[in-house]
Design a protein around this motif. Structure first.
Motif, PDB file in Angstrom:
ATOM      1  N   LYS A 174       0.887  -1.079  -0.049  1.00 22.97           N
ATOM      2  CA  LYS A 174       0.034  -0.006  -0.170  1.00 22.97           C
ATOM      3  C   LYS A 174       0.699   1.212  -0.007  1.00 22.97           C
ATOM      4  O   LYS A 174       0.695   2.105  -0.924  1.00 22.97           O
ATOM      5  N   ALA A 175       1.898   1.293   0.860  1.00 26.84           N
ATOM      6  CA  ALA A 175       2.914   2.515   0.881  1.00 26.84           C
ATOM      7  C   ALA A 175       3.407   2.543  -0.238  1.00 26.84           C
ATOM      8  O   ALA A 175       3.723   3.929  -0.743  1.00 26.84           O
ATOM      9  N   ARG A 176       3.934   1.513  -1.158  1.00 24.21           N
ATOM     10  CA  ARG A 176       4.504   1.882  -2.246  1.00 24.21           C
ATOM     11  C   ARG A 176       3.752   2.213  -3.468  1.00 24.21           C
ATOM     12  O   ARG A 176       3.915   2.441  -4.542  1.00 24.21           O
ATOM     13  N   GLY A 177       2.357   1.890  -3.466  1.00 22.22           N
ATOM     14  CA  GLY A 177       1.419   2.318  -4.546  1.00 22.22           C
ATOM     15  C   GLY A 177       1.375   1.126  -5.326  1.00 22.22           C
ATOM     16  O   GLY A 177       1.009   0.978  -6.513  1.00 22.22           O
ATOM     17  N   ASN A 178       1.696  -0.193  -4.876  1.00 27.38           N
ATOM     18  CA  ASN A 178       1.739  -1.435  -5.782  1.00 27.38           C
ATOM     19  C   ASN A 178       0.336  -2.256  -5.358  1.00 27.38           C
ATOM     20  O   ASN A 178      -0.615  -1.528  -4.782  1.00 27.38           O
ATOM     21  N   LYS A 179       0.294  -3.307  -5.725  1.00 33.14           N
ATOM     22  CA  LYS A 179      -1.102  -4.118  -5.684  1.00 33.14           C
ATOM     23  C   LYS A 179      -0.672  -5.454  -5.303  1.00 33.14           C
ATOM     24  O   LYS A 179       0.502  -5.997  -5.597  1.00 33.14           O
ATOM     25  N   LEU A 180      -1.662  -6.147  -5.014  1.00 30.93           N
ATOM     26  CA  LEU A 180      -1.756  -7.695  -4.519  1.00 30.93           C
ATOM     27  C   LEU A 180      -2.057  -8.338  -5.863  1.00 30.93           C
ATOM     28  O   LEU A 180      -3.239  -7.935  -6.303  1.00 30.93           O
ATOM     29  N   ILE A 181      -1.732  -9.520  -6.013  1.00 32.51           N
ATOM     30  CA  ILE A 181      -2.327 -10.573  -7.243  1.00 32.51           C
ATOM     31  C   ILE A 181      -2.508 -11.792  -6.670  1.00 32.51           C
ATOM     32  O   ILE A 181      -1.378 -12.461  -6.078  1.00 32.51           O
ATOM     33  N   PHE A 182      -3.851 -12.091  -6.365  1.00 27.46           N
ATOM     34  CA  PHE A 182      -4.314 -13.487  -6.166  1.00 27.46           C
ATOM     35  C   PHE A 182      -4.473 -14.408  -7.203  1.00 27.46           C
ATOM     36  O   PHE A 182      -5.160 -13.838  -8.184  1.00 27.46           O
ATOM     37  N   ALA A 183      -4.332 -15.628  -6.923  1.00 26.78           N
ATOM     38  CA  ALA A 183      -4.576 -16.694  -8.061  1.00 26.78           C
ATOM     39  C   ALA A 183      -4.790 -18.108  -7.402  1.00 26.78           C
ATOM     40  O   ALA A 183      -3.975 -18.292  -6.332  1.00 26.78           O
ATOM     41  N   GLY A 184      -5.604 -18.709  -8.002  1.00 29.43           N
ATOM     42  CA  GLY A 184      -5.798 -20.079  -7.528  1.00 29.43           C
ATOM     43  C   GLY A 184      -6.673 -20.739  -8.555  1.00 29.43           C
ATOM     44  O   GLY A 184      -7.273 -20.255  -9.436  1.00 29.43           O
ATOM     45  N   ASN A 185      -6.833 -22.225  -8.252  1.00 28.93           N
ATOM     46  CA  ASN A 185      -7.904 -22.906  -9.058  1.00 28.93           C
ATOM     47  C   ASN A 185      -9.138 -23.281  -8.258  1.00 28.93           C
ATOM     48  O   ASN A 185      -8.998 -23.555  -7.083  1.00 28.93           O
ATOM     49  N   GLY A 186     -10.106 -23.450  -9.034  1.00 27.66           N
ATOM     50  CA  GLY A 186     -11.615 -23.940  -8.320  1.00 27.66           C
ATOM     51  C   GLY A 186     -11.721 -22.935  -7.193  1.00 27.66           C
ATOM     52  O   GLY A 186     -11.987 -22.029  -7.333  1.00 27.66           O
ATOM     53  N   ALA A 187     -11.999 -23.527  -6.170  1.00 27.53           N
ATOM     54  CA  ALA A 187     -12.249 -23.030  -4.664  1.00 27.53           C
ATOM     55  C   ALA A 187     -11.244 -21.972  -4.378  1.00 27.53           C
ATOM     56  O   ALA A 187     -11.603 -20.837  -3.877  1.00 27.53           O
ATOM     57  N   SER A 188     -10.007 -22.211  -4.649  1.00 23.02           N
ATOM     58  CA  SER A 188      -8.938 -21.150  -4.404  1.00 23.02           C
ATOM     59  C   SER A 188      -9.117 -19.901  -5.331  1.00 23.02           C
ATOM     60  O   SER A 188      -8.643 -18.929  -4.922  1.00 23.02           O
ATOM     61  N   ALA A 189      -9.620 -20.351  -6.522  1.00 27.25           N
ATOM     62  CA  ALA A 189     -10.157 -19.248  -7.476  1.00 27.25           C
ATOM     63  C   ALA A 189     -11.192 -18.202  -6.834  1.00 27.25           C
ATOM     64  O   ALA A 189     -10.985 -16.986  -6.648  1.00 27.25           O
ATOM     65  N   SER A 190     -12.280 -18.878  -6.123  1.00 31.55           N
ATOM     66  CA  SER A 190     -13.344 -18.285  -5.423  1.00 31.55           C
ATOM     67  C   SER A 190     -12.726 -17.458  -4.412  1.00 31.55           C
ATOM     68  O   SER A 190     -13.068 -16.200  -4.181  1.00 31.55           O
ATOM     69  N   ILE A 191     -11.760 -17.949  -3.681  1.00 31.05           N
ATOM     70  CA  ILE A 191     -11.120 -17.305  -2.452  1.00 31.05           C
ATOM     71  C   ILE A 191     -10.245 -16.242  -2.968  1.00 31.05           C
ATOM     72  O   ILE A 191     -10.530 -14.974  -2.328  1.00 31.05           O
ATOM     73  N   SER A 192      -9.744 -16.393  -4.051  1.00 29.14           N
ATOM     74  CA  SER A 192      -8.767 -15.433  -4.845  1.00 29.14           C
ATOM     75  C   SER A 192      -9.738 -13.949  -5.229  1.00 29.14           C
ATOM     76  O   SER A 192      -9.389 -13.068  -4.898  1.00 29.14           O
ATOM     77  N   SER A 193     -11.038 -14.405  -5.777  1.00 27.15           N
ATOM     78  CA  SER A 193     -12.081 -13.128  -6.054  1.00 27.15           C
ATOM     79  C   SER A 193     -12.416 -12.626  -4.980  1.00 27.15           C
ATOM     80  O   SER A 193     -12.432 -11.261  -4.757  1.00 27.15           O
ATOM     81  N   HIS A 194     -12.855 -13.375  -3.644  1.00 30.99           N
ATOM     82  CA  HIS A 194     -13.254 -12.766  -2.605  1.00 30.99           C
ATOM     83  C   HIS A 194     -12.202 -11.976  -1.859  1.00 30.99           C
ATOM     84  O   HIS A 194     -12.273 -10.730  -1.573  1.00 30.99           O
ATOM     85  N   ALA A 195     -10.824 -12.259  -1.830  1.00 27.81           N
ATOM     86  CA  ALA A 195      -9.756 -11.618  -1.443  1.00 27.81           C
ATOM     87  C   ALA A 195      -9.576 -10.257  -1.934  1.00 27.81           C
ATOM     88  O   ALA A 195      -9.293  -9.259  -1.275  1.00 27.81           O
TER      89      ALA A 195
END
Length: 378
Positions: free
Chosen positions: A51-72
């Motif tokens: 956040k301080a650097r102005g960068n971003k988080l990138i989440f990724a996964g398959n199946g349920a882990s993809a749903s968790i990634s969207s949620h996150a």
């Protein structure tokens, strides 16, 4: 915490009671005995640096882990105020998977979307999915910090590539996935409140563990399971719906109940459907219109809303009630919320924290999925 039932009471037999007691005892052990606080706080600190650097988080996964990634990705952006994205657009997945191979599409997506200073968060229950492991190796080679969430084998390849590598000593998919979600959402709470209360992690885990092991939920869990069985016998389907994080849980559930539990299920999360129906019928009515278009008499509707007050969810519940469809609700916050009054089977989490409510909603939902599978996970 309470789960309440507005149908004929379900008698809990000895076999079902043993399953539920063992199932949630496993959760309790994992939530309370896994030494994870240091890793979660390290992840929180990484998020603050991003956040301080102005960068971003990138989440990724398959199946349920993809749903968790969207949620996150949504919750870290909206509530945690840390910009975050995920690679869950179907055009991106099919284009990159088709052109570069499924085992390489996530790393190729990182190649075009990741900037120096971003942090990559990769989620895989097994820790062995080739596309996720390849993405972690790509991140490492490009000096992108990588945080990993995994389970199963202590020596899975993904865990070794994480800084930190958060790992759960469990081989049960649904338990691993719901626990990953709980961990990830507790960090959102830390970012949102930003009050130095690091002990919230321990209190949150204890609250969830206590709620899951409370015996008053057993009747509602079994009633939900029995509705699922009746729907399957009638060749009907389950319709899952919610907003935000609850929509991600709905996507996860629609896939798992179909694939693992053999109860045909859908969720209203295609972006064409969402934007078309919301544009034509209004945000408050699009979900009810989707129920009108997709529901059949042999179906049941599962509605998830932490507040229990979202207008579109309430309108969908009222339409389902008018159609005489069984309704299962998941809510939290105010015990007198209006959605809870409309369900035939109702689950309520006694918390005003989204992280705790949504973690409980996930664990309860996938307990039912595991009961339908009928195989012991212990």
């Amino acid at each position: 915490m309470s789960g309440d039932l507005v149908l004929n009471p379900v008698k809990v037999n000895a076999k079902d009671q043993t399953f539920l007691e063992n199932y949630f005892a496993l959760y309790r052990r994992l939530l309370l005995e896994t030494d994870i606080k240091r890793e979660l706080l390290a992840f929180r600190d990484l998020c603050l640096e991003v956040k301080a650097r102005g960068n971003k988080l990138i989440f990724a996964g398959n199946g349920a882990s993809a749903s968790i990634s969207s949620h996150a990705a949504t919750d870290y952006t909206q509530h945690g105020k840390v910009r975050a994205i995920t690679f869950n657009d179907h055009n991106l997945i099919t284009a990159f998977g088709n052109d570069y191979g499924y085992e390489h599409w996530v790393e190729r997506a990182l190649e075009v979307y990741a900037d120096p200073g971003d942090v990559v968060v990769l989620i895989s229950s097994s820790g062995s999915s080739p596309n996720i492991v390849n993405a972690a190796r790509y991140a490492q080679a490009r000096d992108l910090r990588c945080v990993t969430f995994s389970g199963f084998s202590e020596n899975n390849p993904l865990r070794a590539l994480g800084q930190p590598g958060l790992w759960l000593d469990c081989n049960a998919y649904n338990v691993v996935e719901s626990t990953h979600l709980i961990w990830i959402l507790l960090v959102v709470n830390l970012l949102e409140n930003d009050d130095g209360d690091d002990d919230f992690i321990e209190r949150g885990l204890a609250t969830i563990a206590q709620a899951l092991t409370a015996p008053e939920h057993q009747g509602a869990l079994l009633a939900f399971r029995d509705i699922c069985r009746e729907v399957a016998l009638r060749s009907g389907k389950l319709i899952f719906a919610g907003n935000g994080g609850s929509a991600s849980i709905a996507s996860h559930a629609a896939t798992d109940f179909t694939k693992q539990s053999r109860v045909r299920s859908i969720a209203f999360n295609d972006h064409n459907l969402l934007t078309c129906f919301a544009n034509d019928y209004g945000l408050e009515h699009w979900m009810a219109q989707a129920v009108e278009a997709y529901a059949e008499p042999q179906d049941a509707v599962v509605l998830i809303s932490s507040s229990g007050r979202s207008a579109n969810v309430l309108n969908a519940a009222n339409l389902a009630k008018h159609k005489d469809l069984p309704i299962i609700t998941f809510t939290a916050f105010d015990p007198r919320n209006p959605l809870r009054k409309l369900g035939n089977v109702n689950f309520w989490a006694d918390s005003h924290h989204y992280s705790i409510a949504e973690g409980l909603h996930s664990a309860w939902t996938f307990c039912v999925a595991d009961m339908l599978v009928g195989k012991p996970i212990f």
